[in-house]
Write a protein that holds these residues in place. Sequence first.
Motif, PDB file in Angstrom:
ATOM      1  N   ALA A  14      -4.314  79.589   6.844  1.00 51.19           N
ATOM      2  CA  ALA A  14      -3.306  78.615   6.421  1.00 51.19           C
ATOM      3  C   ALA A  14      -3.037  78.674   4.917  1.00 51.19           C
ATOM      4  O   ALA A  14      -1.898  78.857   4.488  1.00 51.19           O
ATOM      5  CB  ALA A  14      -3.748  77.216   6.840  1.00 51.19           C
TER       6      ALA A  14
ATOM      7  N   GLU B  28       0.717  79.833   4.262  1.00 47.60           N
ATOM      8  CA  GLU B  28       1.728  78.796   4.493  1.00 47.60           C
ATOM      9  C   GLU B  28       2.513  78.359   3.263  1.00 47.60           C
ATOM     10  O   GLU B  28       3.709  78.107   3.353  1.00 47.60           O
ATOM     11  CB  GLU B  28       1.066  77.538   5.083  1.00 47.60           C
ATOM     12  CG  GLU B  28       0.616  77.694   6.508  1.00 47.60           C
ATOM     13  CD  GLU B  28      -0.140  76.457   7.000  1.00 47.60           C
ATOM     14  OE1 GLU B  28      -0.248  75.455   6.236  1.00 47.60           O
ATOM     15  OE2 GLU B  28      -0.632  76.482   8.133  1.00 47.60           O
TER      16      GLU B  28
ATOM     17  N   TYR C  28       5.411  78.368   5.924  1.00 48.18           N
ATOM     18  CA  TYR C  28       5.779  77.024   6.408  1.00 48.18           C
ATOM     19  C   TYR C  28       7.288  76.941   6.648  1.00 48.18           C
ATOM     20  O   TYR C  28       7.732  76.324   7.605  1.00 48.18           O
ATOM     21  CB  TYR C  28       5.341  75.969   5.385  1.00 48.18           C
ATOM     22  CG  TYR C  28       5.352  74.553   5.921  1.00 48.18           C
ATOM     23  CD1 TYR C  28       4.332  74.081   6.744  1.00 48.18           C
ATOM     24  CD2 TYR C  28       6.397  73.669   5.593  1.00 48.18           C
ATOM     25  CE1 TYR C  28       4.338  72.778   7.232  1.00 48.18           C
ATOM     26  CE2 TYR C  28       6.401  72.369   6.077  1.00 48.18           C
ATOM     27  CZ  TYR C  28       5.380  71.924   6.894  1.00 48.18           C
ATOM     28  OH  TYR C  28       5.384  70.636   7.375  1.00 48.18           O
TER      29      TYR C  28
ATOM     30  N   TYR D  40       8.393  80.230   9.478  1.00 48.50           N
ATOM     31  CA  TYR D  40       7.537  80.536  10.626  1.00 48.50           C
ATOM     32  C   TYR D  40       8.289  81.148  11.813  1.00 48.50           C
ATOM     33  O   TYR D  40       7.776  82.025  12.497  1.00 48.50           O
ATOM     34  CB  TYR D  40       6.708  79.298  11.042  1.00 48.50           C
ATOM     35  CG  TYR D  40       7.454  78.263  11.838  1.00 48.50           C
ATOM     36  CD1 TYR D  40       7.498  78.320  13.226  1.00 48.50           C
ATOM     37  CD2 TYR D  40       8.149  77.231  11.198  1.00 48.50           C
ATOM     38  CE1 TYR D  40       8.202  77.367  13.956  1.00 48.50           C
ATOM     39  CE2 TYR D  40       8.845  76.288  11.917  1.00 48.50           C
ATOM     40  CZ  TYR D  40       8.878  76.362  13.293  1.00 48.50           C
ATOM     41  OH  TYR D  40       9.583  75.441  14.008  1.00 48.50           O
TER      42      TYR D  40
ATOM     43  N   ILE E 108      -5.639  76.330  11.083  1.00 44.05           N
ATOM     44  CA  ILE E 108      -4.961  75.050  10.895  1.00 44.05           C
ATOM     45  C   ILE E 108      -5.513  74.422   9.626  1.00 44.05           C
ATOM     46  O   ILE E 108      -6.721  74.469   9.368  1.00 44.05           O
ATOM     47  CB  ILE E 108      -5.160  74.146  12.139  1.00 44.05           C
ATOM     48  CG1 ILE E 108      -4.340  74.720  13.313  1.00 44.05           C
ATOM     49  CG2 ILE E 108      -4.749  72.688  11.842  1.00 44.05           C
ATOM     50  CD1 ILE E 108      -4.355  73.905  14.579  1.00 44.05           C
TER      51      ILE E 108
ATOM     52  N   TYR F 142       2.296  72.585  13.685  1.00 43.35           N
ATOM     53  CA  TYR F 142       1.501  73.522  14.500  1.00 43.35           C
ATOM     54  C   TYR F 142       1.969  73.541  15.956  1.00 43.35           C
ATOM     55  O   TYR F 142       1.891  74.585  16.614  1.00 43.35           O
ATOM     56  CB  TYR F 142       0.004  73.206  14.363  1.00 43.35           C
ATOM     57  CG  TYR F 142      -0.469  73.480  12.952  1.00 43.35           C
ATOM     58  CD1 TYR F 142      -0.546  74.786  12.478  1.00 43.35           C
ATOM     59  CD2 TYR F 142      -0.787  72.450  12.079  1.00 43.35           C
ATOM     60  CE1 TYR F 142      -0.936  75.057  11.170  1.00 43.35           C
ATOM     61  CE2 TYR F 142      -1.188  72.702  10.770  1.00 43.35           C
ATOM     62  CZ  TYR F 142      -1.260  74.006  10.325  1.00 43.35           C
ATOM     63  OH  TYR F 142      -1.635  74.273   9.034  1.00 43.35           O
ATOM     64  N   HIS F 143       2.500  72.402  16.452  1.00 48.69           N
ATOM     65  CA  HIS F 143       3.093  72.434  17.801  1.00 48.69           C
ATOM     66  C   HIS F 143       4.260  73.415  17.827  1.00 48.69           C
ATOM     67  O   HIS F 143       4.373  74.234  18.731  1.00 48.69           O
ATOM     68  CB  HIS F 143       3.583  71.030  18.208  1.00 48.69           C
ATOM     69  CG  HIS F 143       2.516  70.223  18.901  1.00 48.69           C
ATOM     70  ND1 HIS F 143       1.920  70.637  20.075  1.00 48.69           N
ATOM     71  CD2 HIS F 143       1.950  69.036  18.598  1.00 48.69           C
ATOM     72  CE1 HIS F 143       1.022  69.736  20.452  1.00 48.69           C
ATOM     73  NE2 HIS F 143       1.004  68.759  19.563  1.00 48.69           N
TER      74      HIS F 143
ATOM     75  N   LEU G 284       4.842  75.914  15.806  1.00 47.85           N
ATOM     76  CA  LEU G 284       4.363  77.290  15.639  1.00 47.85           C
ATOM     77  C   LEU G 284       3.789  77.827  16.957  1.00 47.85           C
ATOM     78  O   LEU G 284       4.122  78.943  17.391  1.00 47.85           O
ATOM     79  CB  LEU G 284       3.295  77.331  14.523  1.00 47.85           C
ATOM     80  CG  LEU G 284       2.542  78.637  14.355  1.00 47.85           C
ATOM     81  CD1 LEU G 284       3.477  79.782  13.956  1.00 47.85           C
ATOM     82  CD2 LEU G 284       1.431  78.512  13.291  1.00 47.85           C
ATOM     83  N   ILE G 285       2.953  77.036  17.597  1.00 47.85           N
ATOM     84  CA  ILE G 285       2.310  77.490  18.834  1.00 47.85           C
ATOM     85  C   ILE G 285       3.364  77.680  19.937  1.00 47.85           C
ATOM     86  O   ILE G 285       3.336  78.674  20.687  1.00 47.85           O
ATOM     87  CB  ILE G 285       1.195  76.501  19.262  1.00 47.85           C
ATOM     88  CG1 ILE G 285       0.039  76.570  18.253  1.00 47.85           C
ATOM     89  CG2 ILE G 285       0.695  76.806  20.672  1.00 47.85           C
ATOM     90  CD1 ILE G 285      -0.983  75.445  18.369  1.00 47.85           C
TER      91      ILE G 285
ATOM     92  N   VAL H  64      -6.954  80.179  17.258  1.00 41.43           N
ATOM     93  CA  VAL H  64      -6.904  79.198  16.180  1.00 41.43           C
ATOM     94  C   VAL H  64      -8.257  79.003  15.488  1.00 41.43           C
ATOM     95  O   VAL H  64      -9.259  78.681  16.135  1.00 41.43           O
ATOM     96  CB  VAL H  64      -6.402  77.835  16.717  1.00 41.43           C
ATOM     97  CG1 VAL H  64      -6.401  76.789  15.598  1.00 41.43           C
ATOM     98  CG2 VAL H  64      -5.011  77.978  17.310  1.00 41.43           C
TER      99      VAL H  64
ATOM    100  N   LEU I  32      -7.578  68.055  17.093  1.00 37.45           N
ATOM    101  CA  LEU I  32      -6.990  69.357  17.443  1.00 37.45           C
ATOM    102  C   LEU I  32      -7.156  69.652  18.934  1.00 37.45           C
ATOM    103  O   LEU I  32      -6.207  70.079  19.598  1.00 37.45           O
ATOM    104  CB  LEU I  32      -7.631  70.488  16.630  1.00 37.45           C
ATOM    105  CG  LEU I  32      -7.474  70.439  15.112  1.00 37.45           C
ATOM    106  CD1 LEU I  32      -7.924  71.755  14.494  1.00 37.45           C
ATOM    107  CD2 LEU I  32      -6.025  70.162  14.707  1.00 37.45           C
TER     108      LEU I  32
ATOM    109  N   PHE J 267      -3.898  70.163  21.031  1.00 32.23           N
ATOM    110  CA  PHE J 267      -3.522  71.554  21.311  1.00 32.23           C
ATOM    111  C   PHE J 267      -4.359  72.185  22.428  1.00 32.23           C
ATOM    112  O   PHE J 267      -4.194  73.365  22.742  1.00 32.23           O
ATOM    113  CB  PHE J 267      -3.642  72.400  20.029  1.00 32.23           C
ATOM    114  CG  PHE J 267      -2.860  71.835  18.876  1.00 32.23           C
ATOM    115  CD1 PHE J 267      -1.473  71.816  18.912  1.00 32.23           C
ATOM    116  CD2 PHE J 267      -3.498  71.316  17.756  1.00 32.23           C
ATOM    117  CE1 PHE J 267      -0.735  71.290  17.854  1.00 32.23           C
ATOM    118  CE2 PHE J 267      -2.775  70.785  16.687  1.00 32.23           C
ATOM    119  CZ  PHE J 267      -1.388  70.766  16.743  1.00 32.23           C
TER     120      PHE J 267
END
Length: 465
Positions: free
Chosen positions: A17, A21, A53, A56, A75, A96-97, A99-100, A112, A145, A149
């Motif tokens: 990160a 990022e 960031y 992405y 993360i 992160y949601h 990105l995933i 992760v 997390l 996730f």
Amino acid sequence: TLKPFPQNFLWGGSTSAYQFEGAWDEDGKSPSIVDMYCHPEDVADFKVASDHYHHYKEDVRLFAELGLKAYRFSIAWTRIIPDGIGDVNQQGLDFYHNLIDELKRYDIEPIVTLYHFDLPYKLDKQGGWSERSTIDAFVRYTEVLFQNFGKKVKYWLTINEQNTMILHPGAIGVPENGKLPDKKTLYQQNHHMFIAQAKAMQLCHTLCPNAKIGPALNITSMYAETCRPEDAIAAHNWETIRCWSFLDTAILGRYNALFLSYLQDRGLCPTILAEDLVVLKNAQPDFIAMNYYSTATIAASKGNASDISARAGDQQIMLGEQGVYRAAENPFVDKTAYGWVIDPIGLRLTLRKVYERYNLPILITENGIGAPDKLNADNTVNDDYRINFISQHITQMQLAITDGVELIGYCPWSVIDVVSTHQGYGKRYGFIYVNRGEFDLKDMKRIKKKSYFWYQKLIKANGQL
Ligand code: BGP
């Protein structure tokens, strides 16, 4: 005869990160210790990094075109719980949601890392890893997390390179006041990280029964400089203290005997509570993530201060320990532009040793070559040295698989250029060039290097070129 790479082999790439990022203070993120480090004046800090960031989607598209089956990233705790403990920041979760989800759209498996060197600065101010309360804060963070996730992420890594953090604290930057903690403090912090890691592994299994989790250490083999028995003992000393002690505690759930006696002899033994022993024993990693860059060559200690020397090309990392071992040169290997030993066969050897000792599947989460890549006028980067480096390591990985090692994936460092831990932006590792200078941010354009096209072909052929 050579065994092929498994059909579902995780051909991947790696980042972290804070190195990738940027957006260090955006959308509710608070500073982490790496944001607060004093950087050498001639190298970039982590504030903008590669501005992932804000890029992405474009970055994931490039990863997909590269053919990645997996992408290993970390993360930032400071995006999720800016105060370290307390309120959760929805904007951090959203990033992160997104990105995933983007990765999943292209069938790229997210891997992760929970923690990659970036402790929330607020926690550090309150004593950081020296305090047991940081264990609780970490466990709470990982709970958030896993809850958020857990359905999307199958592979989790606990703490990146706990061993380099503790044994070469200079490897992750220089603390604000320029002073590193004393060894006794470092081993207490180390113990707290072991407990935090063990609790996170247990929690992961409870909250996400289908997920897999493992430690992510920097592991390497040590060669004795000569066949002098004293050199062999010294090499074994350092291999055990640097590598096996960390893996034994994470995987076998106990400090090994040599590590304990090393700590006791020097008055460095941390306070270990009775309940800690139970926590360590109960943690059950599913696989081992390992970062591999190079091997080291070791000679017997001379028993005086001359045992300690700075590693070539890297003044911040001290090698050698009085009465334990001293660093030696290996005349049989090449080095990178930054003085790191290049040793692909050492990877085969290290994989064998790790597999023999623990019998768990292995995922390589870092391996690569840092170089001062040059962008040509026609927007190309000829990084043949990277192609050679990676291809030689892949050849040795296949030999290790043929030896019987259960290797499940390979995520070279780094899939795209990021800021080096303490050598700024001139030292690059990626398959994708990011057009920024040390301080001149330029247009941040992503440009495919020669190695990108090579790795793309290799993944398509499942490692057979
Ligand atoms: C590992 C770290 C990474 C990465 C890599 C290369 O120890 O886990 O974060 O940066 O080393 O190191 P450097 O950037 O110092 O060349």
